[in-house]
Design an enzyme around this catalytic site. Sequence first.
Site, PDB file in Angstrom:
ATOM      1  N   TYR A  80      16.870  53.451  -4.102  1.00 36.42           N
ATOM      2  CA  TYR A  80      17.022  53.316  -2.717  1.00 36.42           C
ATOM      3  C   TYR A  80      16.190  52.056  -2.230  1.00 36.42           C
ATOM      4  O   TYR A  80      16.536  51.199  -1.311  1.00 36.42           O
ATOM      5  CB  TYR A  80      16.445  54.626  -2.071  1.00 36.42           C
ATOM      6  CG  TYR A  80      16.611  54.560  -0.590  1.00 36.42           C
ATOM      7  CD1 TYR A  80      17.857  55.142   0.052  1.00 36.42           C
ATOM      8  CD2 TYR A  80      15.696  53.975   0.237  1.00 36.42           C
ATOM      9  CE1 TYR A  80      17.933  55.042   1.375  1.00 36.42           C
ATOM     10  CE2 TYR A  80      15.757  54.076   1.732  1.00 36.42           C
ATOM     11  CZ  TYR A  80      16.886  54.630   2.178  1.00 36.42           C
ATOM     12  OH  TYR A  80      17.035  54.656   3.577  1.00 36.42           O
ATOM     13  N   PHE A 132      35.364  33.977  15.843  1.00 31.85           N
ATOM     14  CA  PHE A 132      36.112  35.018  15.217  1.00 31.85           C
ATOM     15  C   PHE A 132      36.089  36.226  15.962  1.00 31.85           C
ATOM     16  O   PHE A 132      35.454  36.651  16.871  1.00 31.85           O
ATOM     17  CB  PHE A 132      35.380  35.094  13.898  1.00 31.85           C
ATOM     18  CG  PHE A 132      36.202  35.873  12.902  1.00 31.85           C
ATOM     19  CD1 PHE A 132      37.449  35.504  12.488  1.00 31.85           C
ATOM     20  CD2 PHE A 132      35.874  37.263  12.663  1.00 31.85           C
ATOM     21  CE1 PHE A 132      38.323  36.676  11.635  1.00 31.85           C
ATOM     22  CE2 PHE A 132      36.473  38.043  11.715  1.00 31.85           C
ATOM     23  CZ  PHE A 132      37.688  37.852  11.181  1.00 31.85           C
ATOM     24  N   THR A 133      37.170  37.041  15.772  1.00 29.41           N
ATOM     25  CA  THR A 133      37.410  38.283  16.482  1.00 29.41           C
ATOM     26  C   THR A 133      36.051  39.151  16.522  1.00 29.41           C
ATOM     27  O   THR A 133      35.706  39.348  17.554  1.00 29.41           O
ATOM     28  CB  THR A 133      38.537  38.912  15.885  1.00 29.41           C
ATOM     29  OG1 THR A 133      38.368  39.377  14.606  1.00 29.41           O
ATOM     30  CG2 THR A 133      39.743  38.415  15.948  1.00 29.41           C
ATOM     31  N   ASP A 223      27.947  30.376  10.485  1.00 25.80           N
ATOM     32  CA  ASP A 223      28.567  31.776   9.995  1.00 25.80           C
ATOM     33  C   ASP A 223      29.145  31.012   8.620  1.00 25.80           C
ATOM     34  O   ASP A 223      30.149  30.115   8.686  1.00 25.80           O
ATOM     35  CB  ASP A 223      29.586  32.172  10.819  1.00 25.80           C
ATOM     36  CG  ASP A 223      30.595  33.097  10.239  1.00 25.80           C
ATOM     37  OD1 ASP A 223      30.498  33.324   8.977  1.00 25.80           O
ATOM     38  OD2 ASP A 223      31.505  33.878  10.913  1.00 25.80           O
ATOM     39  N   LYS A 266      34.231  37.472   1.644  1.00 24.43           N
ATOM     40  CA  LYS A 266      34.502  36.245   1.351  1.00 24.43           C
ATOM     41  C   LYS A 266      33.742  35.318   0.391  1.00 24.43           C
ATOM     42  O   LYS A 266      33.896  34.895  -0.901  1.00 24.43           O
ATOM     43  CB  LYS A 266      34.885  35.444   2.591  1.00 24.43           C
ATOM     44  CG  LYS A 266      35.876  36.170   3.601  1.00 24.43           C
ATOM     45  CD  LYS A 266      35.987  35.528   4.917  1.00 24.43           C
ATOM     46  CE  LYS A 266      36.679  36.398   5.826  1.00 24.43           C
ATOM     47  NZ  LYS A 266      38.314  36.001   5.572  1.00 24.43           N
ATOM     48  N   ARG A 389      47.681  36.149  13.818  1.00 25.47           N
ATOM     49  CA  ARG A 389      46.659  35.493  14.582  1.00 25.47           C
ATOM     50  C   ARG A 389      47.143  34.589  15.774  1.00 25.47           C
ATOM     51  O   ARG A 389      47.236  33.353  15.629  1.00 25.47           O
ATOM     52  CB  ARG A 389      45.916  34.300  13.451  1.00 25.47           C
ATOM     53  CG  ARG A 389      45.544  34.925  12.259  1.00 25.47           C
ATOM     54  CD  ARG A 389      43.948  35.761  12.373  1.00 25.47           C
ATOM     55  NE  ARG A 389      44.021  36.976  13.005  1.00 25.47           N
ATOM     56  CZ  ARG A 389      42.918  37.645  12.875  1.00 25.47           C
ATOM     57  NH1 ARG A 389      41.939  37.589  11.803  1.00 25.47           N
ATOM     58  NH2 ARG A 389      42.665  39.046  13.508  1.00 25.47           N
ATOM     59  N   PHE A 455      44.464  44.378  17.560  1.00 22.85           N
ATOM     60  CA  PHE A 455      45.378  44.053  16.481  1.00 22.85           C
ATOM     61  C   PHE A 455      44.996  44.906  15.281  1.00 22.85           C
ATOM     62  O   PHE A 455      45.985  45.070  14.364  1.00 22.85           O
ATOM     63  CB  PHE A 455      45.328  42.781  16.180  1.00 22.85           C
ATOM     64  CG  PHE A 455      43.585  42.336  15.489  1.00 22.85           C
ATOM     65  CD1 PHE A 455      42.754  41.881  16.452  1.00 22.85           C
ATOM     66  CD2 PHE A 455      43.473  42.188  14.185  1.00 22.85           C
ATOM     67  CE1 PHE A 455      41.452  41.660  15.986  1.00 22.85           C
ATOM     68  CE2 PHE A 455      42.298  42.197  13.808  1.00 22.85           C
ATOM     69  CZ  PHE A 455      41.122  41.438  14.515  1.00 22.85           C
TER      70      PHE A 455
HETATM   71  N1  F0G Z   1      33.214  35.352  10.191  1.00 24.87           N
HETATM   72  C1  F0G Z   1      34.255  35.071   9.606  1.00 24.87           C
HETATM   73  C2  F0G Z   1      34.407  33.658   9.779  1.00 24.87           C
HETATM   74  C3  F0G Z   1      35.031  35.813   9.205  1.00 24.87           C
HETATM   75  O1  F0G Z   1      36.281  35.326   8.665  1.00 24.87           O
HETATM   76  C4  F0G Z   1      34.827  37.294   9.091  1.00 24.87           C
HETATM   77  C5  F0G Z   1      35.986  38.288   8.353  1.00 24.87           C
HETATM   78  C6  F0G Z   1      33.759  37.871   9.590  1.00 24.87           C
HETATM   79  C7  F0G Z   1      32.866  37.017  10.266  1.00 24.87           C
HETATM   80  C8  F0G Z   1      33.485  39.401   9.506  1.00 24.87           C
HETATM   81  O2  F0G Z   1      33.010  39.744   8.429  1.00 24.87           O
HETATM   82  O3  F0G Z   1      34.958  41.330   7.875  1.00 24.87           O
HETATM   83  O4  F0G Z   1      32.682  41.155   6.318  1.00 24.87           O
HETATM   84  O5  F0G Z   1      32.862  41.947   8.613  1.00 24.87           O
HETATM   85  N2  F0G Z   1      37.177  37.737   8.037  1.00 24.87           N
HETATM   86  C9  F0G Z   1      38.141  38.868   7.684  1.00 24.87           C
HETATM   87  C10 F0G Z   1      39.351  38.224   7.601  1.00 24.87           C
HETATM   88  C11 F0G Z   1      38.135  40.096   8.230  1.00 24.87           C
HETATM   89  O6  F0G Z   1      40.435  38.967   7.427  1.00 24.87           O
HETATM   90  O7  F0G Z   1      39.502  36.993   7.913  1.00 24.87           O
HETATM   91  P1  F0G Z   1      33.238  41.133   7.705  1.00 24.87           P
END
Ligand code: F0G
Length: 482
Positions: A80, A132-133, A223, A266, A389, A455
């Site tokens: 832990y 980003f979303t 990011d 990623k 998208r 989405f």
């Molecule tokens: N920032 C970027 C540029 C991303 O592409 C993503 C995730 C995140 C933050 C959030 O990271 O998913 O680990 O919580 N993109 C994924 C996609 C979900 O399918 O493009 P996460």
Amino acid sequence: MSHVKFYSGEKVPLEMHKVRIVQKLNIIPIEERLEALKEAGYNTFLLRNRDVFMDMLTDSGVNAMSDKQLAAMMEADDSYAGSETYVKLEEKVQEIFGTEFFLPAHQGRACENIISKTFVKPGSIAVMNYHFTTTRSHIVINGGIVEEYLCEEGYEINSDHPFKGNLDIEKLKALIAEKGAENIAFVRYEAGTNLIGGQPFSLANLQEARKVCDEHGIILVLDASLLADNLYFMKIREEQCKDMSIREITRAMADLSDIIYFSARKLGCARGGGICTNNKEYYIKMRELVPLYEGFLTYGGMSVREMEALTVGLEETMDMNMINQGPLFIEYMTEELFSKGIPVVTPAGGLGCHLNAKEFVKHIPQHEYPAAALAAALFLVSGVRGMERGTMSEDRDENGAEKLADMELVRLALPRRVFTLSQVKYAVDRIVWLYENRDLIGGMKFVEEPKILRFFLGKLDTATDWPQDLLKKFREDFGDSL
Ligand code: F0G
């Protein structure tokens, strides 16, 4: 380095790895794909993977791992608190980014939660090249305002600008003059702008932003989730990076940033995330939130196995022959489609190949979600699962009005080192057929519409029974082929 010359002159991306573990794939008949689509409310997020042939939904958490990553996972030190596995990861992050402090998190959006909770105050502005979303949702939930200052070329579907992800520095300066630096929570650079074609920004652009941030005492956040692709493009497209190693470019980017965060789903081809900084005050502020939302400071929600894989994955990201694999396959797919007259985003970026639904199905108005319709149609005729998208990826404004997206794209992600060239050719072939039959594709409407990030879980129906017409035409042209 990036290309081996073919005697035939053909430009082919060459795999710099061999396949040693495989996962079986299925193609189910088009009739069954239609049933699967209906069950999923025509939302590719809600499909079951067993019904999918090529899963091009995302590159998140589905990149191929290396033999060395898998081997490292077996050495994980489970505890832990204070695990050796964590220490290895922390040291690797420190080495690569040159940052003293690291906070682990379970994924990228968890980092966004911590950063937004710490730095975004009601009414404060977060400036970025593009949102980003999940990023925007976290900022907005904390009362912040998102301002996107993407350079003009970034909004052009087809351009030969090498860095369509650049921030418009003049707009940033104007905002500071108008609103005052004290009202700006931070400037955020997204490597490989996710929502608009995986387009990179240049090191020169980041350097300019740094100057402005220094003059006004504004925090610069990077990011780095899609850092690998951005590094590749800086190396091959930017003069000042030509003679730098990937490691040096990474350090140069990190040195210009106050806070770096990433999704390790990623970056590093594992699962998890983290925040890095050299600023002790920021570190201490953010640190409080990690045990509350993520887990103890030596795992932050990640399993020890994933942390081992990430440590190796980060090191492997410093290798041009590793990070070129995504962009080279994406370039191949994009150029194949472009040469056949299919509307795609150019130049090819990172993350995936992006179909321009606004043009592909230009008869479908934006409020009928052309990109969602195209994603559903493509799955129907190929078993290829892409991601909408466009307007469906936006949420309605506070008055319930649709926010029409800048672009209507279908993203066909190429998870790193996963697909072979013949699979990519299959996808291209089906897309070409679909383009020839695009008039058969119709619009969509919501039947279940969540308020936030709709989405992901929203369900749609077709405005007319167009999937049946498409199926019929497919059978005419392909006989009993899958
Ligand atoms: N920032 C970027 C540029 C991303 O592409 C993503 C995730 C995140 C933050 C959030 O990271 O998913 O680990 O919580 N993109 C994924 C996609 C979900 O399918 O493009 P996460």
